[in-house]
Design an enzyme around this catalytic site. Structure first.
Site, mmCIF file in Angstrom:
data_model
loop_
_atom_site.group_PDB
_atom_site.id
_atom_site.type_symbol
_atom_site.label_atom_id
_atom_site.label_comp_id
_atom_site.label_asym_id
_atom_site.label_seq_id
_atom_site.Cartn_x
_atom_site.Cartn_y
_atom_site.Cartn_z
ATOM 1 N N SER A 1 0.922 -1.154 0.011
ATOM 2 C CA SER A 1 0.151 -0.080 0.054
ATOM 3 C C SER A 1 0.993 1.124 0.152
ATOM 4 C CB SER A 1 -0.862 -0.204 1.250
ATOM 5 O OG SER A 1 -2.107 0.961 1.167
ATOM 6 N N ASP B 1 -8.349 -5.851 -5.925
ATOM 7 C CA ASP B 1 -8.040 -4.719 -5.031
ATOM 8 C C ASP B 1 -8.261 -3.493 -5.762
ATOM 9 O OD1 ASP B 1 -6.995 -3.026 -3.369
ATOM 10 O OD2 ASP B 1 -4.730 -3.349 -3.912
ATOM 11 N N HIS C 1 -6.085 -6.653 -1.459
ATOM 12 C CA HIS C 1 -5.196 -5.665 -1.160
ATOM 13 C C HIS C 1 -3.714 -6.130 -0.429
ATOM 14 C CE1 HIS C 1 -3.644 -1.457 -0.897
ATOM 15 N NE2 HIS C 1 -3.884 -1.320 0.275
#
Ligand SMILES: *[C@@H]1O[C@H](CO)[C@@H](O)[C@H](O)[C@H]1NC(C)=O
Ligand SMILES: *[C@@H]1O[C@H](CO)[C@@H](O)[C@H](O)[C@H]1NC(C)=O
Ligand SMILES: *[C@@H]1O[C@H](CO)[C@@H](O)[C@H](O)[C@H]1NC(C)=O
Ligand SMILES: *[C@@H]1O[C@H](CO)[C@@H](O)[C@H](O)[C@H]1NC(C)=O
Ligand SMILES: *[C@@H]1O[C@H](CO)[C@@H](O)[C@H](O)[C@H]1NC(C)=O
Length: 462
Positions: free
Chosen positions: A142, A395, A420
């Protein structure tokens, strides 16, 4: 220094002093940054170091949720280091005052964080003889994945390569369409149950209808078991934002096995959510919203232990949302928009001016929307090397990710069944083959970068 045991492995917590400002000379103060070290499997001297570039939250949370590094430490003979990002967890430059005003927040930026990581690694290497020749690989997911990629771009002298998992390095102005993020959220719901996306799309009007009367507001509050009842149709706006965030979070954590966030979630949670949203087109607003309330309770009450739903809570408690808002309001400006046609949300355009005004009201600062593109290269990054960009097909953040191979050494790995950064999590019996293959490829690249780093340098100076 304190420590805890994870899967029988001792982790050391260490604090290290760093400059508050790496880029100016007037502010000469220092602060203590926290990092975690696990070196049980490290083969000295020269064994590799896997370095997690901490993102917006408590580093112990990322340490616990990055099982991939733990899974491969032994086979690579690697030391693991998890570095906390400044202004999060316990790495607060001005202690309790760090968030008090924009003067104290002034040193919260990705550039300062990368400089922290660089100085920390230099110090680790010089203070530990066995590490002097150790190749370092950056790993992150991320925003942490964005940092890992940028770390390799900006400090190729410090890290030999980077794994940037689910890293939306292109979710910045004019790089990708602002609507793609919510389109992917919608696709996840569309493929998880008949009419699941269509019924969510319809639910916003149903909420508007029902919340237009006092008795409707009361019904909604009771139906959703809200901790604080909705008092006005303005409160219903906040309620809709909370619902929207819930659907987005579900898309991020649509994992193939039971996982823990605010609370445990079932495996493939969106499929479970969508069971409550298979409704006839003719249902009443009330029937539709009853389905929606059962659906969100999968997220907030799967274990049956919630007494009420709190609309001020959506994400995990370990993420530092205020800090992230500040970053989004300064250099991490990520345009998002919806149109209600290609996605299941109420139409909302991206409006930089309105966003800037909100930032100014909240922090007294305005965003520099083009800066991220200038400092990190936007789409012109082909001159860099040794970065893996992995992205999950489920995601929503893959919308801003690198999903094609740029060069032989800037590679993209796609995980169609992944949410994710699924690849960074501990391996699990229920993992789909696509994530197993992705991890194997990632380790193959790691080995190659380590091999390159160990090769004697043959080029000689003229
Ligand atoms: C991480 O795991 C350790 C050991 O199980 C635990 O003590 C710690 O509270 C966890 N941290 C977070 C933020 O979940
Ligand atoms: C909301 O109210 C309007 C006007 O009464 C009605 O046409 C519509 O079917 C209602 N529900 C939804 C989901 O639009
Ligand atoms: C959560 O589930 C339990 C068990 O089914 C139930 O008793 C409780 O009322 C639910 N809480 C909410 C907020 O719906
Ligand atoms: C709801 O969450 C907020 C933010 O975490 C918290 O301050 C508040 O006390 C919570 N309310 C209830 C009723 O639990
Ligand atoms: C990029 O190249 C690697 C290695 O050849 C390959 O495994 C991978 O599938 C490629 N990625 C994409 C998105 O085509």
């Amino acid at each position: 220094i304190s420590s805890f045991n994870m899967k029988y492995t001792l982790i050391l917590f260490v604090f290290y002093s760093l400059q508050i400002d790496h880029f100016g000379f007037l502010e000469d103060g220092t602060f203590k940054q926290r990092y975690l070290v696990a070196d049980q499997h490290w083969q000295q001297p020269g064994g590799p170091i896997l370095f997690y570039t901490g993102n917006e939250g408590d580093i112990t949370w990322f340490c616990n949720n990055t099982g991939f590094m733990w899974d491969i430490a032994e086979e690579l003979g690697a030391m693991l280091v998890f570095a906390e990002h400044r202004y999060y967890g316990e790495s607060l430059p001005f202690g309790q005052d760090s968030y008090s005003d924009s003067k104290h927040l002034n040193y919260l930026s990705s550039e300062q964080a990368l400089a922290d990581f660089a100085v920390l690694i230099q110090n680790l290497k010089s203070s530990s003889p066995g590490a002097r020749q150790s190749p370092v690989i950056a790993v992150g997911g991320s925003y942490g994945g964005m940092l890992a990629a940028w770390f390799r771009m900006k400090y190729p002298n410090i890290v030999v390569g980077a794994l940037a998992a689910s890293a939306p390095i292109w979710q910045f102005p004019d790089m990708v369409p602002c609507g793609d993020f919510y389109k992917i959220v919608t696709q996840d719901f569309a493929k998880s149950g008949n009419n699941c996306d269509a019924n969510i799309r319809k639910s916003w009007k149903a909420i508007n209808n029902v919340s237009s009367t006092a008795s409707g507001l009361q019904w909604l509050s009771e139906e959703f078991s809200l901790c604080a009842p909705l008092k006005s149709s303005i409160a219903a706006v906040g309620f809709k934002i909370w619902l929207q965030e819930t659907w987005v979070n579900l898309a991020m954590v649509d994992y193939p096995y039971q996982a823990n966030f605010l609370q445990p979630l079932p495996r493939w949670p969106i499929q479970v959510v969508c069971k409550f949203l298979v409704l006839d087109p003719g249902v009443s607003d009330y029937q539709l919203l009853h389905g929606v309330s059962q659906a969100v309770k999968v997220y907030y009450n799967y274990t049956g232990s919630s007494s009420c739903l709190n609309t001020s809570q959506t994400a995990t408690g370990s993420l530092g949302l205020l800090g992230w808002f500040y970053q989004a309001c300064t250099e991490m400006v990520m345009p998002m928009c919806t149109d209600g046609v290609h996605d299941m949300f109420e139409p909302e355009e991206w409006n930089l001016q309105a966003f800037s005004d909100e930032c100014n009201a909240m922090f007294g600062v305005r965003p520099r929307a083009d800066w991220a593109g200038t400092v990190y290269g936007a789409k012109d990054i082909a001159s860099h090397s040794n970065i893996i960009f992995s992205n999950g097909g489920l995601d929503p953040w893959s919308a801003g990710g690198v999903t094609y191979n740029i060069t032989d050494s800037l590679v993209s790995i796609l995980i169609p069944d992944g949410a994710h950064h699924l690849d960074l999590r501990f391996s699990n019996d229920q993992d789909p083959p696509s994530v197993r293959a992705a991890r194997a490829l990632e380790v193959m690249y790691f080995r190659e970068w380590i091999r390159q780093a160990k090769r004697p340098q043959t080029a000689s100076a003229p």
